[in-house]
Design a protein around this motif. Structure first.
Motif, PDB file in Angstrom:
ATOM      1  N   GLN A 101      63.071  87.076  45.365  1.00  8.50           N
ATOM      2  CA  GLN A 101      62.896  88.258  44.514  1.00  8.50           C
ATOM      3  C   GLN A 101      62.384  87.861  43.138  1.00  8.50           C
ATOM      4  O   GLN A 101      61.486  88.468  42.579  1.00  8.50           O
ATOM      5  CB  GLN A 101      64.226  89.004  44.368  1.00  8.50           C
ATOM      6  N   GLN A 102      62.981  86.790  42.581  1.00  9.86           N
ATOM      7  CA  GLN A 102      62.565  86.342  41.247  1.00  9.86           C
ATOM      8  C   GLN A 102      61.108  85.915  41.255  1.00  9.86           C
ATOM      9  O   GLN A 102      60.345  86.244  40.350  1.00  9.86           O
ATOM     10  CB  GLN A 102      63.440  85.175  40.798  1.00  9.86           C
ATOM     11  N   ASN A 103      60.715  85.204  42.309  1.00 10.21           N
ATOM     12  CA  ASN A 103      59.321  84.757  42.421  1.00 10.21           C
ATOM     13  C   ASN A 103      58.373  85.933  42.515  1.00 10.21           C
ATOM     14  O   ASN A 103      57.287  85.931  41.930  1.00 10.21           O
ATOM     15  CB  ASN A 103      59.133  83.850  43.646  1.00 10.21           C
ATOM     16  N   GLU A 104      58.814  86.977  43.263  1.00 11.85           N
ATOM     17  CA  GLU A 104      57.956  88.158  43.420  1.00 11.85           C
ATOM     18  C   GLU A 104      57.807  88.896  42.095  1.00 11.85           C
ATOM     19  O   GLU A 104      56.746  89.393  41.756  1.00 11.85           O
ATOM     20  CB  GLU A 104      58.539  89.087  44.500  1.00 11.85           C
ATOM     21  N   GLN A 105      58.932  88.950  41.318  1.00  4.85           N
ATOM     22  CA  GLN A 105      58.886  89.646  40.027  1.00  4.85           C
ATOM     23  C   GLN A 105      57.982  88.922  39.032  1.00  4.85           C
ATOM     24  O   GLN A 105      57.175  89.529  38.352  1.00  4.85           O
ATOM     25  CB  GLN A 105      60.289  89.766  39.443  1.00  4.85           C
ATOM     26  N   THR A 106      58.139  87.596  38.957  1.00  3.70           N
ATOM     27  CA  THR A 106      57.363  86.836  37.979  1.00  3.70           C
ATOM     28  C   THR A 106      55.993  86.448  38.515  1.00  3.70           C
ATOM     29  O   THR A 106      55.132  86.010  37.765  1.00  3.70           O
ATOM     30  CB  THR A 106      58.104  85.545  37.566  1.00  3.70           C
TER      31      THR A 106
END
Ligand code: GTP
Ligand code: MG
Length: 250
Positions: free
Chosen positions: A226-231
């Motif tokens: 999720q963090q990778n997708e957000q950033t």
């Protein structure tokens, strides 16, 4: 004492499989048996290659290896004969092909539970693979706590003048499932060991702990994703990738 020319060193089941005497007939049968085992070996190599290709492709896509190790093994002749006998099947080459699904075995050790699902689906989408049987011991663990996804598939091997389908047993499991199954197998198969019910309970508890570990690690993987997708970032410097290609599946 010298062995007779009739080959008295062979077990009864082996004699039945190879035919009477040690003349031309059993030599030919021996060659046929070698050929059959070689077909199984080829099918096993095909499946291993398919998983290596999937690992390569997914590791580019997700920047991590979904597969941490692949093991493969061919059943030994004594073990083949023992299983035919135990199940009451005839001792013949046709019977091996018809009745045994696990002469060739491939075990794929995955990082996360999600990888097991993704890899099994990706394999079944390949149009040359036929699914014979699927047992999901992850969704429905065995009473002792054993978890893994088992699939019996039929895979084509391309010989000089024909295409032949051979069956291969595939076991997909996570590192945590493999850790538990490997140690459980070691403990259970100690022949001189009385497997007390306390030990069974303890192993069952360990199976629960390993399932919980998988769940929590999956949670961490989802968070990271999720963090990778957000950033929109990838995980940065790529770690070294090691895969175990050892051929020591039991
Ligand atoms: P087999 O006659 O053993 O092949 O049984 P089966 O035809 O009912 O197949 P199943 O899918 O249940 O299990 C096949 C293989 O899975 C075994 O040979 C083991 O490698 C593995 N397996 C199944 N159950 C257990 C278990 O309780 N503990 C461990 N360590 N491995 C297991
Ligand atoms: Mg088996």
């Amino acid at each position: 004492m010298p062995q007779s020319r009739e080959g008295s060193f062979l077990s009864d089941s082996m004699k039945e499989l190879l035919g009477p005497g040690v003349g031309q007939i059993s030599f030919e049968r021996m060659q046929e048996l070698n050929r059959l085992m070689s077909y199984y070996r080829c099918a096993m190599m095909e499946v291993v290659t398919k998983f290596n290709v999937l690992n390569e492709q997914f590791s580019l896509q997700f920047d991590r290896n979904p597969i941490t190790g692949i093991k493969s093994r061919l059943k030994t002749l004594p073990s083949i004969l023992e299983k035919l006998e135990r199940r009451g099947y005839p001792f013949s080459l046709e019977s091996i092909e018809e009745n045994l699904n696990d002469v060739a075995g491939v075990r794929v050790i995955c990082s996360f539970r999600e990888d097991v699902r993704m890899l099994s689906e990706a394999l079944m989408q390949q149009d040359d693979i036929i699914l014979i049987e699927r047992k999901d011991y992850i969704r429905n663990p065995k009473p002792n706590g054993y978890r893994s996804l088992h699939m019996i598939v039929s895979v084509p091997i391309f010989l000089a003048h024909e295409k032949k389908y051979m069956r291969v047993e595939i076991q997909l499991r996570t590192l945590a499932m493999d850790f538990w199954a490997t140690l459980e197998h070691q403990l259970r198969y100690k022949k001189d060991f009385d497997f007390a019910s306390d030990m069974e309970k303890e192993l069952f508890t360990c199976a629960h702990l390993s399932a919980e570990l998988d769940e929590r690690m999956d949670g961490l993987r989802q968070l990271m994703q999720q963090q990778n997708e957000q950033t929109g970032s990838s995980s940065g410097e790529k770690p070294l990738r090691w895969t175990d290609q050892s051929h020591n599946l039991r």
